[in-house]
Design a protein around this motif. Structure first.
Motif, PDB file in Angstrom:
ATOM      1  N   TYR A  49       0.833  -1.198   0.000  1.00  0.00           N
ATOM      2  CA  TYR A  49       0.000   0.000   0.000  1.00  0.00           C
ATOM      3  C   TYR A  49       0.870   1.252   0.000  1.00  0.00           C
ATOM      4  O   TYR A  49       1.704   1.452   0.884  1.00  0.00           O
ATOM      5  CB  TYR A  49      -0.952  -0.010   1.199  1.00  0.00           C
ATOM      6  CG  TYR A  49      -1.968  -1.111   1.054  1.00  0.00           C
ATOM      7  CD1 TYR A  49      -3.162  -0.880   0.393  1.00  0.00           C
ATOM      8  CD2 TYR A  49      -1.699  -2.388   1.523  1.00  0.00           C
ATOM      9  CE1 TYR A  49      -4.084  -1.894   0.218  1.00  0.00           C
ATOM     10  CE2 TYR A  49      -2.617  -3.408   1.361  1.00  0.00           C
ATOM     11  CZ  TYR A  49      -3.797  -3.160   0.700  1.00  0.00           C
ATOM     12  OH  TYR A  49      -4.714  -4.172   0.518  1.00  0.00           O
ATOM     13  N   GLN A  51       1.100   5.117   0.433  1.00  0.00           N
ATOM     14  CA  GLN A  51       0.357   6.097   1.226  1.00  0.00           C
ATOM     15  C   GLN A  51       1.025   7.459   1.106  1.00  0.00           C
ATOM     16  O   GLN A  51       2.190   7.599   1.417  1.00  0.00           O
ATOM     17  CB  GLN A  51       0.330   5.645   2.692  1.00  0.00           C
ATOM     18  CG  GLN A  51      -0.032   4.185   2.806  1.00  0.00           C
ATOM     19  CD  GLN A  51      -0.937   3.865   3.965  1.00  0.00           C
ATOM     20  OE1 GLN A  51      -1.664   4.709   4.446  1.00  0.00           O
ATOM     21  NE2 GLN A  51      -0.909   2.626   4.388  1.00  0.00           N
ATOM     22  N   TYR A  97      -2.173   3.357   8.008  1.00  0.00           N
ATOM     23  CA  TYR A  97      -1.167   4.392   7.782  1.00  0.00           C
ATOM     24  C   TYR A  97      -0.023   4.309   8.785  1.00  0.00           C
ATOM     25  O   TYR A  97       1.135   4.561   8.447  1.00  0.00           O
ATOM     26  CB  TYR A  97      -1.820   5.778   7.837  1.00  0.00           C
ATOM     27  CG  TYR A  97      -0.841   6.897   7.599  1.00  0.00           C
ATOM     28  CD1 TYR A  97      -0.366   7.154   6.323  1.00  0.00           C
ATOM     29  CD2 TYR A  97      -0.380   7.688   8.648  1.00  0.00           C
ATOM     30  CE1 TYR A  97       0.548   8.172   6.086  1.00  0.00           C
ATOM     31  CE2 TYR A  97       0.535   8.709   8.421  1.00  0.00           C
ATOM     32  CZ  TYR A  97       0.993   8.940   7.137  1.00  0.00           C
ATOM     33  OH  TYR A  97       1.897   9.937   6.906  1.00  0.00           O
ATOM     34  N   ARG A 181      -4.377   6.684  -0.720  1.00  0.00           N
ATOM     35  CA  ARG A 181      -3.746   5.369  -0.550  1.00  0.00           C
ATOM     36  C   ARG A 181      -4.063   4.554  -1.799  1.00  0.00           C
ATOM     37  O   ARG A 181      -5.208   4.498  -2.256  1.00  0.00           O
ATOM     38  CB  ARG A 181      -4.291   4.662   0.690  1.00  0.00           C
ATOM     39  CG  ARG A 181      -3.679   3.291   0.913  1.00  0.00           C
ATOM     40  CD  ARG A 181      -4.142   2.647   2.213  1.00  0.00           C
ATOM     41  NE  ARG A 181      -5.589   2.467   2.234  1.00  0.00           N
ATOM     42  CZ  ARG A 181      -6.377   2.854   3.252  1.00  0.00           C
ATOM     43  NH1 ARG A 181      -5.862   3.416   4.326  1.00  0.00           N
ATOM     44  NH2 ARG A 181      -7.674   2.654   3.206  1.00  0.00           N
TER      45      ARG A 181
END
Length: 192
Positions: A49, A51, A97, A181
């Motif tokens: 992911y 971010q 996060y 994201r």
């Protein structure tokens, strides 16, 4: 005077023969590799992911990206054409996060289309964890209106030495212009 001639007396025939042989083997090899890649399974696959938190003037401690050119675009349409962003974003193994990053995405993107939102990315995923060390180098167009977008893995270092493959982007979350994201489904087809 002799009536017949040998191929040794006509070197251009040998040259033509070897040229034809080289071209035909190249064509057959290219055909075989295209078929093999299309049916080939990835040698390595990662889902990570990406971010990003944009700098907005009062979030120096949390910002991971900043606009370095054309803050509001060039004025050539409503799609931020010309805006350029440089980033050092955390890459996590899950959507959280605050999860410890497994890598950092370091590079830039710029908006390069006047008729819709489209950005062109060039960055490295820099790994420095107990699982992986090295980089993956990624570039390509992010056509943001599409549900999924493919960018190219054009090389790497360390555990990803000279690898190639595809990264499929899926936008996972967007909070205005401050945070987004993206799920990155990384499929590597050449691993050494």
């Amino acid at each position: 005077m002799r009536r017949g001639s040998t191929t040794a007396e006509k070197p251009w025939i040998l040259l033509f023969f070897f040229f034809f042989l080289g071209i035909s083997s190249h064509v057959f090899a290219a055909r075989g590799s295209k078929k093999a890649i299309g049916s080939k399974k990835p040698c390595k696959r990662l889902v990570l992911y990406y971010q990003e938190t944009m700098f907005k003037g009062n979030n120096v401690g949390n910002a991971t990206a900043a606009t370095i050119a054309n803050t509001n675009g060039t004025g050539l349409g409503p799609f931020k054409f010309g805006k350029t962003v440089v980033f050092d974003d955390p890459i996590t193994a899950d959507k959280q996060y605050l999860s410890p990053p497994v890598a950092r995405a370091q590079g830039f993107y710029f908006y390069d289309m006047k008729t819709t939102y489209n950005a062109w990315f060039a960055y490295s995923l820099v790994f420095n964890s107990t699982k992986y060390k090295g980089t993956l180098n990624i570039m390509g167009a992010d056509m943001m209106d599409e549900a999924t977008r493919d960018l190219s893995v054009v090389g790497g270092t360390g555990d990803f030495f000279m690898t190639r493959g595809i990264v499929t982007f899926r936008t996972d979350e967007v909070e205005g212009v401050d945070y987004f994201r993206v799920e990155m489904d990384i499929k590597l087809y050449e691993c050494y």
